[in-house]
Design an enzyme around this catalytic site. Structure first.
Site, mmCIF file in Angstrom:
data_model
loop_
_atom_site.group_PDB
_atom_site.id
_atom_site.type_symbol
_atom_site.label_atom_id
_atom_site.label_comp_id
_atom_site.label_asym_id
_atom_site.label_seq_id
_atom_site.Cartn_x
_atom_site.Cartn_y
_atom_site.Cartn_z
ATOM 1 N N TYR A 1 -7.345 -13.318 2.335
ATOM 2 C CA TYR A 1 -8.663 -12.887 2.828
ATOM 3 C C TYR A 1 -9.629 -12.533 1.705
ATOM 4 O O TYR A 1 -10.835 -12.427 1.922
ATOM 5 C CB TYR A 1 -8.547 -11.718 3.823
ATOM 6 C CG TYR A 1 -7.982 -10.422 3.278
ATOM 7 C CD1 TYR A 1 -8.695 -9.623 2.385
ATOM 8 C CD2 TYR A 1 -6.727 -9.978 3.678
ATOM 9 C CE1 TYR A 1 -8.178 -8.443 1.892
ATOM 10 C CE2 TYR A 1 -6.190 -8.801 3.203
ATOM 11 C CZ TYR A 1 -6.925 -8.032 2.292
ATOM 12 O OH TYR A 1 -6.397 -6.875 1.815
ATOM 13 N N GLU A 2 -9.114 -12.352 0.491
ATOM 14 C CA GLU A 2 -10.012 -12.067 -0.636
ATOM 15 C C GLU A 2 -10.729 -13.329 -1.082
ATOM 16 O O GLU A 2 -11.623 -13.283 -1.923
ATOM 17 C CB GLU A 2 -9.215 -11.477 -1.801
ATOM 18 C CG GLU A 2 -8.646 -10.100 -1.490
ATOM 19 C CD GLU A 2 -7.741 -9.589 -2.601
ATOM 20 O OE1 GLU A 2 -8.280 -9.250 -3.658
ATOM 21 O OE2 GLU A 2 -6.517 -9.548 -2.401
ATOM 22 N N HIS B 1 -8.946 1.307 7.338
ATOM 23 C CA HIS B 1 -8.147 1.179 6.113
ATOM 24 C C HIS B 1 -7.778 2.546 5.532
ATOM 25 O O HIS B 1 -6.689 2.721 4.983
ATOM 26 C CB HIS B 1 -8.930 0.353 5.084
ATOM 27 C CG HIS B 1 -8.186 0.142 3.808
ATOM 28 N ND1 HIS B 1 -6.999 -0.544 3.755
ATOM 29 C CD2 HIS B 1 -8.444 0.558 2.534
ATOM 30 C CE1 HIS B 1 -6.550 -0.551 2.499
ATOM 31 N NE2 HIS B 1 -7.418 0.109 1.750
ATOM 32 N N ALA C 1 2.333 -2.659 4.123
ATOM 33 C CA ALA C 1 1.902 -1.801 5.225
ATOM 34 C C ALA C 1 1.649 -2.726 6.410
ATOM 35 O O ALA C 1 1.159 -3.843 6.224
ATOM 36 C CB ALA C 1 0.621 -1.068 4.848
ATOM 37 N N SER D 1 0.836 -1.209 0.000
ATOM 38 C CA SER D 1 0.000 0.000 0.000
ATOM 39 C C SER D 1 0.868 1.255 0.000
ATOM 40 O O SER D 1 1.839 1.333 0.741
ATOM 41 C CB SER D 1 -0.858 0.056 1.263
ATOM 42 O OG SER D 1 -1.599 -1.108 1.389
ATOM 43 N N HIS E 1 -4.566 -11.223 -1.667
ATOM 44 C CA HIS E 1 -4.470 -11.697 -0.281
ATOM 45 C C HIS E 1 -5.371 -12.913 -0.089
ATOM 46 O O HIS E 1 -6.394 -13.050 -0.766
ATOM 47 C CB HIS E 1 -4.913 -10.589 0.689
ATOM 48 C CG HIS E 1 -4.140 -9.311 0.536
ATOM 49 N ND1 HIS E 1 -4.437 -8.395 -0.450
ATOM 50 C CD2 HIS E 1 -3.095 -8.811 1.235
ATOM 51 C CE1 HIS E 1 -3.590 -7.368 -0.347
ATOM 52 N NE2 HIS E 1 -2.768 -7.595 0.652
ATOM 53 N N ASN F 1 0.284 2.355 11.280
ATOM 54 C CA ASN F 1 -0.493 2.598 12.513
ATOM 55 C C ASN F 1 0.133 1.768 13.615
ATOM 56 O O ASN F 1 0.810 0.778 13.324
ATOM 57 C CB ASN F 1 -1.953 2.144 12.313
ATOM 58 C CG ASN F 1 -2.032 0.694 11.881
ATOM 59 O OD1 ASN F 1 -1.834 0.375 10.706
ATOM 60 N ND2 ASN F 1 -2.302 -0.188 12.822
ATOM 61 N N HIS G 1 -5.848 -1.239 -5.013
ATOM 62 C CA HIS G 1 -4.738 -2.144 -5.328
ATOM 63 C C HIS G 1 -4.830 -2.484 -6.817
ATOM 64 O O HIS G 1 -5.465 -3.467 -7.184
ATOM 65 C CB HIS G 1 -4.851 -3.466 -4.557
ATOM 66 C CG HIS G 1 -4.584 -3.361 -3.096
ATOM 67 N ND1 HIS G 1 -3.589 -4.083 -2.469
ATOM 68 C CD2 HIS G 1 -5.168 -2.633 -2.121
ATOM 69 C CE1 HIS G 1 -3.591 -3.802 -1.183
ATOM 70 N NE2 HIS G 1 -4.548 -2.932 -0.941
ATOM 71 N N MET H 1 -1.121 -8.631 6.820
ATOM 72 C CA MET H 1 -1.960 -9.682 6.225
ATOM 73 C C MET H 1 -1.368 -10.266 4.943
ATOM 74 O O MET H 1 -2.091 -10.857 4.133
ATOM 75 C CB MET H 1 -3.363 -9.112 5.936
ATOM 76 C CG MET H 1 -4.028 -8.479 7.150
ATOM 77 S SD MET H 1 -5.556 -7.646 6.699
ATOM 78 C CE MET H 1 -5.879 -6.696 8.196
ATOM 79 N N SER H 2 -0.072 -10.089 4.743
ATOM 80 C CA SER H 2 0.548 -10.576 3.491
ATOM 81 C C SER H 2 1.984 -11.003 3.784
ATOM 82 O O SER H 2 2.350 -11.293 4.916
ATOM 83 C CB SER H 2 0.536 -9.455 2.445
ATOM 84 O OG SER H 2 1.344 -8.379 2.865
HETATM 85 N N1 HPA Z 1 -2.909 -5.068 11.376
HETATM 86 C C1 HPA Z 1 -2.862 -5.876 10.285
HETATM 87 N N2 HPA Z 1 -2.533 -5.431 9.091
HETATM 88 C C2 HPA Z 1 -2.229 -4.142 8.956
HETATM 89 C C3 HPA Z 1 -2.265 -3.239 10.027
HETATM 90 C C4 HPA Z 1 -2.613 -3.745 11.319
HETATM 91 O O1 HPA Z 1 -2.669 -3.019 12.320
HETATM 92 N N3 HPA Z 1 -1.898 -2.023 9.551
HETATM 93 C C5 HPA Z 1 -1.661 -2.188 8.210
HETATM 94 N N4 HPA Z 1 -1.855 -3.454 7.847
#
Ligand code: HPA
Length: 280
Positions: free
Chosen positions: A91-92, A253, A119, A36, A89, A241, A67, A217-218
């Protein structure tokens, strides 16, 4: 596992490769996956050739807004690079073998080095929002291994070693590049979750106890697949974050995307100069 399953994963990979070879004969040295906020990086390549994922047989196409999905082939200095602009991903809804298909394709094209970016949420409280973290190791025990199923013997061994996923020489190169360009580069362990939900504060406390510094998540499944094939791997996370419970506000997001964009100039500088250095 049935023989059909063996045939599907392997057949799809080689059909995808044939389909890609119908479009380009480019032979990359380095494969780069853009997380990202880094999408703009692909514009920086010279002698670009853009190949839409849609145009490649069996290639999974991202369903996440923002994306975009294409390979960009080109050069950075004298280094031949293939960039993945957009990843899919688990999760998709894609199976793990679909998620890692593009990584396998880039290796088949010729890339022996994989540069992963993403990210991630910061678990290590010494990090702050917007920090960059070089990945030194990962935890994938919470997601299904992409190597489950019949082993693709043409790619690698059944029981691949994972004791040094992120190459030491490449870590040194990243560290040196960051220092030369006054970029503060943190280091740590990345834990992969399935997503798409963010974590609970209790989960983050658990991950901290397990030794994780960042969560996303990747990436770890891609790194594992690359090591299975003997690629040299490096990775950098953008801490968009602080993870749930550490950051006192709810995660969303939009904020992740906003911070990823904010840090993108520095992130791009680090990636660009690291690749230039690889060509020296
Ligand atoms: N958790 C999981 N995936 C993420 C996060 C998070 O806090 N920030 C960016 N991708």
């Amino acid at each position: 596992m049935s023989n059909d399953k063996i045939n599907i994963v392997e057949t799809e990979l080689y059909e995808a490769y044939e389909s890609l070879r119908g479009i380009t004969d480019f032979e990359p040295e380095i494969a780069l996956v853009l997380g990202s906020g880094l999408g703009g990086f692909a514009e920086l390549l010279e002698d670009k050739q853009v190949i839409r994922y849609d145009d490649i047989k069996h290639m999974p196409v991202s369903t996440v807004k923002g994306h975009s999905g294409c390979f960009v082939c080109g050069t950075i200095g004298n280094v031949k690079v293939i960039v993945m602009k957009g990843r899919v991903h688990h999760y998709e809804g894609y199976t793990m073998d679909k998620v890692v298909l593009p990584i396998r394709l880039m290796k088949l094209m010729g890339a022996n080095t994989l540069f992963l970016t993403n990210a991630a949420g910061g678990i290590n409280e010494a990090f702050g929002q917007g920090a960059l973290m070089m990945i030194t190791d990962h935890i994938t025990s919470f997601v299904k291994s992409p190597l489950i199923g019949p082993n693709l013997e043409g790619l690698g061994t059944r029981f691949p070693d994972m004791s040094q996923v992120y190459d030491k020489r490449l870590q040194k190169l990243l560290r040196e590049t960051a220092a030369e360009h006054n970029i503060d580069l943190k280091e740590g362990v990345y834990v992969q979750t399935t997503g798409p939900n963010y974590e609970t504060p209790a989960e983050i406390r658990m991950f901290a106890k397990l030794g994780a510094d960042a969560v996303g998540m990747s990436t770890a499944c891609e790194a594992m697949t690359a090591r299975h094939m003997g690629m040299e791997v490096m990775g950098v996370s953008c801490i968009t974050n602080m993870a749930a419970g550490i950051q006192k506000t709810a995660l969303n997001h939009e904020e992740v995307a906003l911070i990823a964009d904010k840090i993108s100039a520095t992130f791009q500088k680090l990636v660009w100069h690291t690749i230039l250095k690889l060509g020296q």
